[in-house]
Enzyme design. Sequence first.
Site, short mmCIF file in Angstrom:
data_model
loop_
_atom_site.label_atom_id
_atom_site.label_comp_id
_atom_site.label_asym_id
_atom_site.label_seq_id
_atom_site.Cartn_x
_atom_site.Cartn_y
_atom_site.Cartn_z
N CYS A 112 -9.25 60.06 -58.35
CA CYS A 112 -8.12 60.25 -57.43
C CYS A 112 -7.03 61.08 -58.11
CB CYS A 112 -7.56 58.88 -57.02
SG CYS A 112 -5.98 59.00 -56.16
N GLN B 283 5.02 62.34 -47.90
CA GLN B 283 5.43 63.72 -48.13
C GLN B 283 6.94 63.86 -47.96
OE1 GLN B 283 2.75 66.19 -48.12
NE2 GLN B 283 1.20 64.63 -47.73
N CYS C 32 -3.71 58.84 -58.75
CA CYS C 32 -3.65 57.66 -59.63
C CYS C 32 -2.98 58.02 -60.97
CB CYS C 32 -5.06 57.13 -59.88
SG CYS C 32 -5.67 56.02 -58.59
ZN LIG Z 1 -5.41 56.75 -56.45
#
Ligand SMILES: [Zn+2]
Length: 348
Positions: A52, A170, A55
């Site tokens: 990811c 966002q 992360c």
């Molecule tokens: Zn993540």
Amino acid sequence: MPHFDLAALPHRRYNPLTQEWVLVSPHRTQRPWQGQVEAAPAETSLAFDPHCYLCPGNSRAGGARNPQYSGTFVFENDFAALRPDTPSGSIQERELLFAQSEAGQCRVICFSPRHDLTLARMSVDEIRLVVDTWCAQFSELAAEPNVRAVHIFENRGAMMGCSNPHPHGQIWANETVPDELAREVVTQRDYFQAHQSSLLEDYLKLELEKQERVVCSNEHFVVVVPFWAVWPYGTLLISRRCVPSLPELQQAERQSLAQILRQLTIRYDNLFQTSFPYTMGFHQRPTDDGSYPGFHLHAHYYPPLLRSATIRKFMVGYEMLAMPQRDITPESAANHLRDLPATHYLER
Ligand SMILES: [Zn+2]
Ligand SMILES: [Zn+2]
């Protein structure tokens, strides 16, 4: 005016914030459903995902590496739709071909280091960190000379085009006031000049008197399915006090905001027992030096689901060509949401 049964007869409703209409067809909720029924998409259970890009400690596509953050984390989007270094320029041929440069910034805010959480499953104190980060980001961007609008929003779920389940949102800032916000600036200003009170303050009073469309509330915020909602379970989150933007919220109000964001997202998840997809975002005053009397902080939630974890509403045909249309009334939607348990279905 003769009585008209809004629960049974086709009618159109007016949205005073945007001066648009929505067609409501409650008689159609009786017709048989012939769509396809699919299983709900699997949810992630990984607290940390080595692949990811959001992360902590992982590297992103642009080559940057995320710090080992423990609360929220904000960075410039590696594939930003707007760039601060865009040179200014324009082209125009008669009144037919017209384009202008648009400079701006797009940031990403990770709500939590945990890959497997959503706002609905975070604690009020964890969400409070998100609220405080939003406030700080708005202030920081508003202070920049070429920023006239700041939009804070979240696209949640694959159905809303969000491919990464890591909880994030966002923050876009740009040098012009986009149309949707510009419309609501004008309608709220005109209402304030005519009535010396804010449009949403007066609307909130009506909703609290009627109690037909209120979903949940606390000391400082109220969530309603607005009278003019377009999406089946669309809601409007309104501050009880008329403030123009998040940084004007006092400490207790920020805590209440964190609390009501949690309450609402839990109800959404409980509705179809799924991690409920939505687009949500705040409307706040433009950030130039103008004055915005009557501008009232609020957030719109636009969730696409209609009847189950996979059966969604589409905006097609008449909606693209004429006006949006809905079958289930906003009053029924509010009843469904209000009657749900206040505890998340995964934690019961
Ligand atoms: Zn993540
Ligand atoms: Zn708005």
